[in-house]
Write a protein that holds these residues in place. Structure first.
Motif, PDB file in Angstrom:
ATOM      1  N   ILE A  55       0.537  -1.558  -0.234  1.00 28.97           N
ATOM      2  CA  ILE A  55      -0.093  -0.284  -0.503  1.00 28.97           C
ATOM      3  C   ILE A  55       0.474   1.591   0.125  1.00 28.97           C
ATOM      4  N   GLN A  59      -1.731   5.852   0.807  1.00 29.99           N
ATOM      5  CA  GLN A  59      -2.652   5.262   0.473  1.00 29.99           C
ATOM      6  C   GLN A  59      -3.551   4.601   1.585  1.00 29.99           C
ATOM      7  N   GLU A  63      -6.532   3.277   2.607  1.00 31.94           N
ATOM      8  CA  GLU A  63      -7.019   2.327   2.297  1.00 31.94           C
ATOM      9  C   GLU A  63      -7.238   1.016   2.972  1.00 31.94           C
ATOM     10  N   LYS A 107     -11.972  -2.192   1.523  1.00 29.81           N
ATOM     11  CA  LYS A 107     -11.193  -1.719   2.646  1.00 29.81           C
ATOM     12  C   LYS A 107      -9.903  -3.212   2.928  1.00 29.81           C
TER      13      LYS A 107
END
Length: 323
Positions: A55, A59, A63, A107
């Motif tokens: 990731i 983000q 996320e 998510k």
């Protein structure tokens, strides 16, 4: 030309470096080497495949989220509480990926690695996490609890768990909790006192996990002696100017900041509810020369203009009477 097994797997299945881990040691080794896919038997039951996701730093907050039933209080995770992770992260990057599951909204829910997640956010680093698609609630809680065993929880966090056991009826009293959590009743008492304190009050400290039972017990007593309105004023002071108490301290080092915060809170509590001091009358025995005060079983003498010979005689007399 020879082709590596991992490359062959990538060509056949579109996945590189797939490992099956049957022991914690194998899982740890695979994680350290950042294998692309790890197959694990969660809680000793069905085999689940976890895929390594990277990731981007900007983000991570968007996320990923932390598992709601994670016992670790996320608001306590700051640069002081995470100093052990941050030092390694800044120098060598994330050594072990976290573990999570994919939610219906897309998510990633972090089950193991909330400290690593926040460290990556604070350090603006890429976050590595192994993600599985089919992890039920029971297995999610199992993974989260196992993960928290590696880094001890604070007294507050332990107390919250203990209080939930009391509320649910799983434990009848503190004695039962001590047996359940394999600790002393004194620790249970301290943990429950910590859990009874407002979160906003404990956030005044740089690292809540460092707070021992004596500090918690004292703070609980001081806070409990305030009435509701004064408790609210104290909490308000803790968040004055939009900064936490530890952030306003000029001390250096966690231990000194912690001491500074404790002293600051004590000063504020004293301002809000000054302790009533019992009046002690001073009685002159020899005007201008000797006076004394009496409080309970204590006697204090105040003597002026006493030469060495007289002092020695007085001390010998006192010694003979009190031996």
């Amino acid at each position: 030309m020879a082709i590596k097994t991992s490359d062959l797997n990538a060509k056949l299945f579109g996945k590189a470096d797939k490992r099956r881990a049957t022991t914690p040691q194998e899982a740890q080794k695979a994680a350290k080497e950042q294998a692309q896919i790890i197959e694990l038997a969660v809680a000793g039951e069905e085999l689940v495949a976890f895929e390594l996701m990277r990731i981007p730093a900007n983000q991570v907050e968007k996320e990923t989220v932390v598992f709601a039933e994670n016992a670790r209080e996320q608001s306590f995770l700051n640069e002081h509480a995470l100093s052990d992770v941050l030092s390694t992260l800044k120098e060598r990057g994330q050594q072990y990926p976290a573990v999570g599951r994919r939610r219906a909204d897309g998510k990633i829910e972090v089950l193991d690695g909330s400290r690593r997640r926040m460290s990556c956010i604070l350090a603006n680093k890429e976050f590595l996490v192994y993600v599985a698609e089919n992890i039920n609630a029971e297995h999610a809680k199992f993974l989260s609890d196992v993960a928290n065993a590696h880094k001890p929880l604070s007294l507050y966090e332990k107390g919250k768990e203990m209080q939930s056991k009391l509320d649910s009826g799983e434990a009848e009293d503190q004695k039962a909790l001590a047996k359940m959590f394999q600790c002393s009743e004194a620790l249970v008492s301290g943990a429950l006192k910590a859990a009874a304190l407002p979160l906003e009050l404990l956030q005044a400290y740089p690292n809540v996990a460092d707070l021992g039972r004596p500090t918690i017990v004292k703070l609980h007593k001081q806070f409990s002696e305030l009435d509701t309105s004064k408790q609210a004023k104290l909490i308000e002071k803790c968040h004055d100017q939009g900064r936490l108490v530890w952030q306003r301290s000029e001390a250096q080092g966690v231990a000194r900041i912690t001491k500074d915060v404790s002293e600051t809170l004590e000063e504020w509590i004293e301002e809000l509810a000054p302790r009533k001091r019992s009046a002690v009358n001073k009685i002159d025995l020899v005007k201008g020369r000797v006076s004394y005060t009496r409080k309970g079983n204590n006697l204090a003498l105040n003597m002026k203009k006493i030469d060495d010979k007289t002092m020695k005689e007085i001390l010998q007399f006192v010694e003979s009477k009190l031996q």
